[in-house]
Design a protein around this motif. Sequence first.
Motif, PDB file in Angstrom:
ATOM      1  N   THR A 125     -11.518  14.649   4.016  1.00 54.30           N
ATOM      2  CA  THR A 125     -12.049  15.213   5.252  1.00 54.30           C
ATOM      3  C   THR A 125     -13.569  15.098   5.182  1.00 54.30           C
ATOM      4  O   THR A 125     -14.184  15.587   4.229  1.00 54.30           O
ATOM      5  CB  THR A 125     -11.650  16.698   5.399  1.00 54.30           C
ATOM      6  OG1 THR A 125     -10.233  16.801   5.287  1.00 54.30           O
ATOM      7  CG2 THR A 125     -12.104  17.246   6.741  1.00 54.30           C
ATOM      8  N   VAL A 126     -14.161  14.423   6.157  1.00 48.47           N
ATOM      9  CA  VAL A 126     -15.618  14.281   6.187  1.00 48.47           C
ATOM     10  C   VAL A 126     -16.172  15.433   7.015  1.00 48.47           C
ATOM     11  O   VAL A 126     -15.898  15.543   8.207  1.00 48.47           O
ATOM     12  CB  VAL A 126     -16.036  12.929   6.781  1.00 48.47           C
ATOM     13  CG1 VAL A 126     -17.553  12.829   6.855  1.00 48.47           C
ATOM     14  CG2 VAL A 126     -15.460  11.784   5.952  1.00 48.47           C
ATOM     15  N   ALA A 180     -21.095  15.505   3.390  1.00 47.15           N
ATOM     16  CA  ALA A 180     -20.216  16.441   2.693  1.00 47.15           C
ATOM     17  C   ALA A 180     -18.787  15.954   2.875  1.00 47.15           C
ATOM     18  O   ALA A 180     -18.321  15.783   4.000  1.00 47.15           O
ATOM     19  CB  ALA A 180     -20.378  17.852   3.257  1.00 47.15           C
ATOM     20  N   PHE A 181     -18.137  15.693   1.755  1.00 45.89           N
ATOM     21  CA  PHE A 181     -16.749  15.237   1.750  1.00 45.89           C
ATOM     22  C   PHE A 181     -15.878  16.326   1.130  1.00 45.89           C
ATOM     23  O   PHE A 181     -16.301  17.001   0.183  1.00 45.89           O
ATOM     24  CB  PHE A 181     -16.584  13.970   0.891  1.00 45.89           C
ATOM     25  CG  PHE A 181     -17.286  12.754   1.421  1.00 45.89           C
ATOM     26  CD1 PHE A 181     -17.651  12.637   2.756  1.00 45.89           C
ATOM     27  CD2 PHE A 181     -17.587  11.700   0.564  1.00 45.89           C
ATOM     28  CE1 PHE A 181     -18.296  11.492   3.231  1.00 45.89           C
ATOM     29  CE2 PHE A 181     -18.221  10.553   1.027  1.00 45.89           C
ATOM     30  CZ  PHE A 181     -18.578  10.448   2.367  1.00 45.89           C
ATOM     31  N   VAL A 190      -8.548  21.433  -3.972  1.00 47.96           N
ATOM     32  CA  VAL A 190      -9.549  20.896  -3.055  1.00 47.96           C
ATOM     33  C   VAL A 190     -10.841  20.703  -3.842  1.00 47.96           C
ATOM     34  O   VAL A 190     -11.300  21.620  -4.526  1.00 47.96           O
ATOM     35  CB  VAL A 190      -9.789  21.845  -1.861  1.00 47.96           C
ATOM     36  CG1 VAL A 190     -10.929  21.313  -0.987  1.00 47.96           C
ATOM     37  CG2 VAL A 190      -8.523  22.001  -1.037  1.00 47.96           C
ATOM     38  N   PHE A 191     -11.409  19.503  -3.775  1.00 49.10           N
ATOM     39  CA  PHE A 191     -12.646  19.192  -4.492  1.00 49.10           C
ATOM     40  C   PHE A 191     -13.702  18.693  -3.516  1.00 49.10           C
ATOM     41  O   PHE A 191     -13.632  17.549  -3.070  1.00 49.10           O
ATOM     42  CB  PHE A 191     -12.399  18.129  -5.569  1.00 49.10           C
ATOM     43  CG  PHE A 191     -11.538  18.596  -6.704  1.00 49.10           C
ATOM     44  CD1 PHE A 191     -12.023  19.494  -7.633  1.00 49.10           C
ATOM     45  CD2 PHE A 191     -10.238  18.142  -6.829  1.00 49.10           C
ATOM     46  CE1 PHE A 191     -11.224  19.927  -8.690  1.00 49.10           C
ATOM     47  CE2 PHE A 191      -9.432  18.564  -7.873  1.00 49.10           C
ATOM     48  CZ  PHE A 191      -9.929  19.467  -8.804  1.00 49.10           C
ATOM     49  N   PRO A 192     -14.667  19.532  -3.156  1.00 50.97           N
ATOM     50  CA  PRO A 192     -15.754  19.064  -2.292  1.00 50.97           C
ATOM     51  C   PRO A 192     -16.781  18.249  -3.086  1.00 50.97           C
ATOM     52  O   PRO A 192     -16.994  18.473  -4.281  1.00 50.97           O
ATOM     53  CB  PRO A 192     -16.395  20.363  -1.779  1.00 50.97           C
ATOM     54  CG  PRO A 192     -15.481  21.477  -2.212  1.00 50.97           C
ATOM     55  CD  PRO A 192     -14.744  20.973  -3.405  1.00 50.97           C
ATOM     56  N   VAL A 193     -17.417  17.315  -2.384  1.00 51.91           N
ATOM     57  CA  VAL A 193     -18.525  16.535  -2.932  1.00 51.91           C
ATOM     58  C   VAL A 193     -19.613  16.504  -1.866  1.00 51.91           C
ATOM     59  O   VAL A 193     -19.323  16.275  -0.688  1.00 51.91           O
ATOM     60  CB  VAL A 193     -18.104  15.086  -3.263  1.00 51.91           C
ATOM     61  CG1 VAL A 193     -19.312  14.273  -3.735  1.00 51.91           C
ATOM     62  CG2 VAL A 193     -17.016  15.054  -4.319  1.00 51.91           C
ATOM     63  N   GLN A 245     -18.614  19.685  -6.336  1.00 54.06           N
ATOM     64  CA  GLN A 245     -18.747  21.124  -6.136  1.00 54.06           C
ATOM     65  C   GLN A 245     -17.570  21.846  -6.794  1.00 54.06           C
ATOM     66  O   GLN A 245     -16.558  21.233  -7.117  1.00 54.06           O
ATOM     67  CB  GLN A 245     -18.772  21.433  -4.626  1.00 54.06           C
ATOM     68  CG  GLN A 245     -19.857  20.678  -3.856  1.00 54.06           C
ATOM     69  CD  GLN A 245     -21.247  21.073  -4.284  1.00 54.06           C
ATOM     70  OE1 GLN A 245     -21.672  22.195  -4.084  1.00 54.06           O
ATOM     71  NE2 GLN A 245     -21.968  20.140  -4.885  1.00 54.06           N
ATOM     72  N   GLU A 246     -17.694  23.167  -6.947  1.00 51.39           N
ATOM     73  CA  GLU A 246     -16.577  23.959  -7.476  1.00 51.39           C
ATOM     74  C   GLU A 246     -15.327  23.684  -6.647  1.00 51.39           C
ATOM     75  O   GLU A 246     -15.447  23.517  -5.432  1.00 51.39           O
ATOM     76  CB  GLU A 246     -16.928  25.456  -7.382  1.00 51.39           C
ATOM     77  CG  GLU A 246     -18.094  25.875  -8.265  1.00 51.39           C
ATOM     78  CD  GLU A 246     -17.729  25.884  -9.749  1.00 51.39           C
ATOM     79  OE1 GLU A 246     -16.521  25.775 -10.087  1.00 51.39           O
ATOM     80  OE2 GLU A 246     -18.637  26.000 -10.570  1.00 51.39           O
ATOM     81  N   PRO A 247     -14.154  23.624  -7.253  1.00 53.64           N
ATOM     82  CA  PRO A 247     -13.825  23.928  -8.660  1.00 53.64           C
ATOM     83  C   PRO A 247     -13.852  22.710  -9.582  1.00 53.64           C
ATOM     84  O   PRO A 247     -13.282  22.749 -10.658  1.00 53.64           O
ATOM     85  CB  PRO A 247     -12.385  24.460  -8.531  1.00 53.64           C
ATOM     86  CG  PRO A 247     -11.810  23.609  -7.430  1.00 53.64           C
ATOM     87  CD  PRO A 247     -12.952  23.383  -6.454  1.00 53.64           C
ATOM     88  N   ASP A 248     -14.498  21.627  -9.175  1.00 54.58           N
ATOM     89  CA  ASP A 248     -14.561  20.434 -10.015  1.00 54.58           C
ATOM     90  C   ASP A 248     -15.167  20.789 -11.371  1.00 54.58           C
ATOM     91  O   ASP A 248     -16.138  21.544 -11.439  1.00 54.58           O
ATOM     92  CB  ASP A 248     -15.424  19.371  -9.317  1.00 54.58           C
ATOM     93  CG  ASP A 248     -15.297  18.008  -9.972  1.00 54.58           C
ATOM     94  OD1 ASP A 248     -15.789  17.842 -11.102  1.00 54.58           O
ATOM     95  OD2 ASP A 248     -14.706  17.112  -9.350  1.00 54.58           O
TER      96      ASP A 248
END
Length: 152
Positions: free
Chosen positions: A43-44, A56-57, A65-68, A88-91
Amino acid sequence: QAMTSEAIITRRYPHPITRVFHAWTLLEHIEQWFRPFDDVKLTVEAFDLREGGQYAFRYTWPGHVFPVVGRFLTITPEQTLIFTWVPQEPDPDAGKETMVSVFFRALSTTETEVEVRHTLFPDEPMRERHNEGWCATLDRLYRYLTTSPHTP
């Protein structure tokens, strides 16, 4: 002084450079292929394609769910795309800023080489995970360009 580790992956696509560059820079295409596996959803949430612009991805893996996030540093049409990459968390690598440089080279009017150089990894496990991810993602790009009638 520790050596910076990097992942370098090169792929050739039997498509014109304009089409390949658009796949990386137009939102309607990125959402279709820019993920490693079929069961990962992208999801962009932001995509401000200009130097200094942010993106933001959100990657939804089964159960996680892993945001970047990151920002675009250099955009040279049909040549170079350079951006920061900050999980980003929780990565497990949350907050570690790395850099992705993508180089586009027209080998002919119908063939393009793409080199992805992901650098500034603080450790080998993070480099290895991203190297595997890029290999799978670039394979997805090949399938997308080859099978989608709607690509540029």
